[in-house]
Design a protein around this motif. Structure first.
Motif, PDB file in Angstrom:
ATOM      1  N   ALA A 206      44.467  71.090  65.834  1.00  0.00           N
ATOM      2  CA  ALA A 206      43.227  70.413  66.406  1.00  0.00           C
ATOM      3  C   ALA A 206      43.118  70.322  67.670  1.00  0.00           C
ATOM      4  O   ALA A 206      41.974  70.520  68.309  1.00  0.00           O
ATOM      5  CB  ALA A 206      43.123  68.965  65.834  1.00  0.00           C
ATOM      6  N   ARG A 207      44.361  70.106  68.503  1.00  0.00           N
ATOM      7  CA  ARG A 207      44.435  70.062  69.921  1.00  0.00           C
ATOM      8  C   ARG A 207      43.753  71.534  70.640  1.00  0.00           C
ATOM      9  O   ARG A 207      43.139  71.584  71.291  1.00  0.00           O
ATOM     10  CB  ARG A 207      45.799  69.756  70.378  1.00  0.00           C
ATOM     11  CG  ARG A 207      46.040  69.833  71.954  1.00  0.00           C
ATOM     12  CD  ARG A 207      47.197  69.354  72.515  1.00  0.00           C
ATOM     13  NE  ARG A 207      48.181  70.141  72.046  1.00  0.00           N
ATOM     14  CZ  ARG A 207      48.698  71.187  72.706  1.00  0.00           C
ATOM     15  NH1 ARG A 207      48.396  71.586  73.740  1.00  0.00           N
ATOM     16  NH2 ARG A 207      49.751  72.009  72.531  1.00  0.00           N
ATOM     17  N   ARG A 209      41.859  73.873  68.862  1.00  0.00           N
ATOM     18  CA  ARG A 209      40.591  74.107  68.488  1.00  0.00           C
ATOM     19  C   ARG A 209      39.654  73.339  69.567  1.00  0.00           C
ATOM     20  O   ARG A 209      38.622  73.883  69.864  1.00  0.00           O
ATOM     21  CB  ARG A 209      40.438  73.464  67.134  1.00  0.00           C
ATOM     22  CG  ARG A 209      41.043  74.630  66.123  1.00  0.00           C
ATOM     23  CD  ARG A 209      40.908  74.146  64.619  1.00  0.00           C
ATOM     24  NE  ARG A 209      40.994  75.279  63.643  1.00  0.00           N
ATOM     25  CZ  ARG A 209      41.043  75.072  62.425  1.00  0.00           C
ATOM     26  NH1 ARG A 209      40.621  73.769  61.830  1.00  0.00           N
ATOM     27  NH2 ARG A 209      41.376  76.103  61.717  1.00  0.00           N
ATOM     28  N   ALA A 210      40.086  71.879  69.784  1.00  0.00           N
ATOM     29  CA  ALA A 210      39.215  71.235  70.710  1.00  0.00           C
ATOM     30  C   ALA A 210      39.296  71.770  72.084  1.00  0.00           C
ATOM     31  O   ALA A 210      38.193  71.751  72.601  1.00  0.00           O
ATOM     32  CB  ALA A 210      39.580  69.694  70.596  1.00  0.00           C
ATOM     33  N   THR A 232      42.455  80.118  63.109  1.00  0.00           N
ATOM     34  CA  THR A 232      41.115  80.160  63.778  1.00  0.00           C
ATOM     35  C   THR A 232      40.483  81.396  64.346  1.00  0.00           C
ATOM     36  O   THR A 232      41.171  81.981  65.011  1.00  0.00           O
ATOM     37  CB  THR A 232      41.508  78.967  65.059  1.00  0.00           C
ATOM     38  OG1 THR A 232      42.148  77.687  64.438  1.00  0.00           O
ATOM     39  CG2 THR A 232      40.226  78.512  65.658  1.00  0.00           C
ATOM     40  N   GLN A 251      35.336  67.620  59.775  1.00  0.00           N
ATOM     41  CA  GLN A 251      36.085  68.326  60.589  1.00  0.00           C
ATOM     42  C   GLN A 251      35.683  68.842  62.032  1.00  0.00           C
ATOM     43  O   GLN A 251      36.121  68.442  63.009  1.00  0.00           O
ATOM     44  CB  GLN A 251      36.956  69.407  59.749  1.00  0.00           C
ATOM     45  CG  GLN A 251      38.315  70.128  60.967  1.00  0.00           C
ATOM     46  CD  GLN A 251      38.704  71.023  60.009  1.00  0.00           C
ATOM     47  OE1 GLN A 251      38.181  71.993  59.340  1.00  0.00           O
ATOM     48  NE2 GLN A 251      40.076  71.694  60.288  1.00  0.00           N
ATOM     49  N   LEU A 255      36.307  67.115  65.862  1.00  0.00           N
ATOM     50  CA  LEU A 255      36.824  68.187  66.865  1.00  0.00           C
ATOM     51  C   LEU A 255      35.814  68.223  68.009  1.00  0.00           C
ATOM     52  O   LEU A 255      36.161  68.198  69.329  1.00  0.00           O
ATOM     53  CB  LEU A 255      36.919  69.594  66.514  1.00  0.00           C
ATOM     54  CG  LEU A 255      38.040  70.030  65.591  1.00  0.00           C
ATOM     55  CD1 LEU A 255      37.683  71.256  64.835  1.00  0.00           C
ATOM     56  CD2 LEU A 255      39.297  70.135  66.172  1.00  0.00           C
ATOM     57  N   ARG A 258      36.689  64.907  70.242  1.00  0.00           N
ATOM     58  CA  ARG A 258      37.883  65.384  70.840  1.00  0.00           C
ATOM     59  C   ARG A 258      37.727  66.292  72.129  1.00  0.00           C
ATOM     60  O   ARG A 258      38.159  66.287  73.236  1.00  0.00           O
ATOM     61  CB  ARG A 258      39.192  65.937  69.875  1.00  0.00           C
ATOM     62  CG  ARG A 258      40.664  66.118  70.757  1.00  0.00           C
ATOM     63  CD  ARG A 258      41.406  66.345  69.625  1.00  0.00           C
ATOM     64  NE  ARG A 258      42.929  66.289  70.131  1.00  0.00           N
ATOM     65  CZ  ARG A 258      43.820  66.322  69.527  1.00  0.00           C
ATOM     66  NH1 ARG A 258      43.862  66.371  68.118  1.00  0.00           N
ATOM     67  NH2 ARG A 258      45.057  66.526  69.998  1.00  0.00           N
TER      68      ARG A 258
END
Length: 275
Positions: A206-207, A209-210, A232, A251, A255, A258
Motif C-alpha cells: 500500500a505504501r 501504491r500510494a 501492481t 481499496q 490508497l 494515503r
C-alpha cells in the motif's frame, strides 16, 4: 571478476518450480524471483503486463529495468519484443555487481527459447563487468546500457531521461527498506514513463501504491501469477484493456487518502498527454 566458487559463497543459485534458476541474496536470504517459477514471473509480472509481446513489427521499445539482478526480466522483455520483429533498447540499473557475476556463472535455462534471450543478456552482463559495454539480441538489433551503482543516484540527474515505454521495478521487498520504494524515487520513475507506458512491479505494498498515486500515476491490477498476488501496474492514463483490472473501490479510496498525505512532498507532475 569473482570466481564461480566465490559467487557460490555469496549468491546461492536455486532451481524454481518451473525449472528456471534464481538465486538467494547473500545477506538476507531472499530469493531474487518467485520460487514457483523465476522464468514464469519474469514473463507474467513484467513483459506481459507491459504488453511487450504485442508490439508492432519494426517498432523500437525503450525499457528501464530497475534492479536488473540476474537478468531474467530483461530476457523476458527481449524474448517478447524480438519475437515480434521489434527492437529493444534497455537501460538496466543494478546496485550489486555480484548479482551480475552470479548470472554469468549460472547454467542455461532448460527452455530453449528463453535461454536464447537469457544467454544474450548474460553475455551483455559479462561485457559490462569487463568494461566493454553490452549488446544483446537475437540479431544484434537490441541493446542494453547497464549502470552499476545506486539507482536513485543514477536517476537524480539527466543521464537516463526517458521517455520509456515500459519500466520494471524489481528491487528487494519494501519491508527491507531502500530508496527504490520511496516517493521521490517513484516520482523520478513517473517522470520518465511515456504517456502510453506501463510501470510494472511485483509488490502490492500500500505504501508503494500510494507513492505511485502521489506521483500522479493511475493504478491497475495485472493478471495473477499462480497463487501469488497480482503485483501492481501503473500508468499515466486509467489502465484498462488487455491484462489489467481495476482495484476495488474501498481499496482505491484508502490508497487515495494515503496518497494525498504524500503529495505535500515535491515531485509527481504529469507529462504532456497524461490524464
Amino acid at each position: 571478476m569473482t570466481t564461480n566458487r566465490e559467487v557460490e559463497r555469496g549468491w546461492r543459485p536455486v532451481r524454481t518450480a518451473d525449472g528456471s534458476l534464481t538465486a538467494l541474496h547473500p545477506i538476507h536470504g531472499q530469493a531474487a524471483h518467485d520460487l514457483e517459477g523465476a522464468r514464469s514471473e519474469a514473463r507474467s509480472r513484467y513483459a506481459r503486463p507491459c504488453l511487450l509481446d504485442l508490439v508492432e513489427p519494426g517498432a523500437t521499445v525503450r525499457l528501464l529495468d530497475v534492479g536488473s539482478g540476474l537478468g531474467l526480466n530483461l530476457a523476458a522483455a527481449l524474448e517478447a519484443v524480438e519475437g515480434h520483429g521489434a527492437r529493444l533498447q534497455a537501460v538496466g540499473l543494478e546496485l550489486d555487481r555480484r548479482a551480475l557475476e552470479c548470472a554469468a556463472a549460472m547454467g542455461p535455462d532448460p527452455e530453449p527459447g528463453f535461454e536464447r534471450a537469457w544467454s544474450a543478456v548474460r553475455l551483455a552482463f559479462v561485457a559490462a563487468l569487463e568494461g566493454r559495454g553490452g549488446v544483446l539480441g537475437f540479431g544484434a538489433r537490441s541493446s542494453i546500457e547497464l549502470h552499476l551503482g545506486d539507482a536513485a543516484a543514477a536517476l537524480a540527474g539527466d543521464r537516463f531521461p526517458g521517455p520509456f515505454d515500459a519500466i520494471f521495478l524489481d528491487g528487494y521487498a519494501p519491508a527491507l527498506g531502500g530508496a527504490l520504494w520511496d516517493p521521490p524515487f517513484l516520482a523520478a520513475l513517473a517522470e520518465r514513463l511515456a504517456p502510453h507506458g506501463r510501470l510494472a512491479t511485483y509488490t502490492a505494498s500500500a505504501r508503494v501504491r500510494a507513492g505511485m498515486l502521489a506521483a500522479g500515476l493511475a493504478l491497475g491490477l495485472p493478471e495473477r501469477v499462480g497463487r501469488k498476488g497480482a503485483g501492481t501496474l501503473a500508468g499515466w492514463k486509467a489502465l484498462d484493456g488487455p491484462r489489467v483490472s481495476a482495484l476495488d473501490r474501498a481499496q482505491a479510496a484508502k490508497l487515495d487518502r494515503r496518497a494525498e498525505r504524500l503529495r505535500v512532498s515535491p515531485g509527481g507532475g504529469k507529462p504532456d498527454g497524461g490524464a
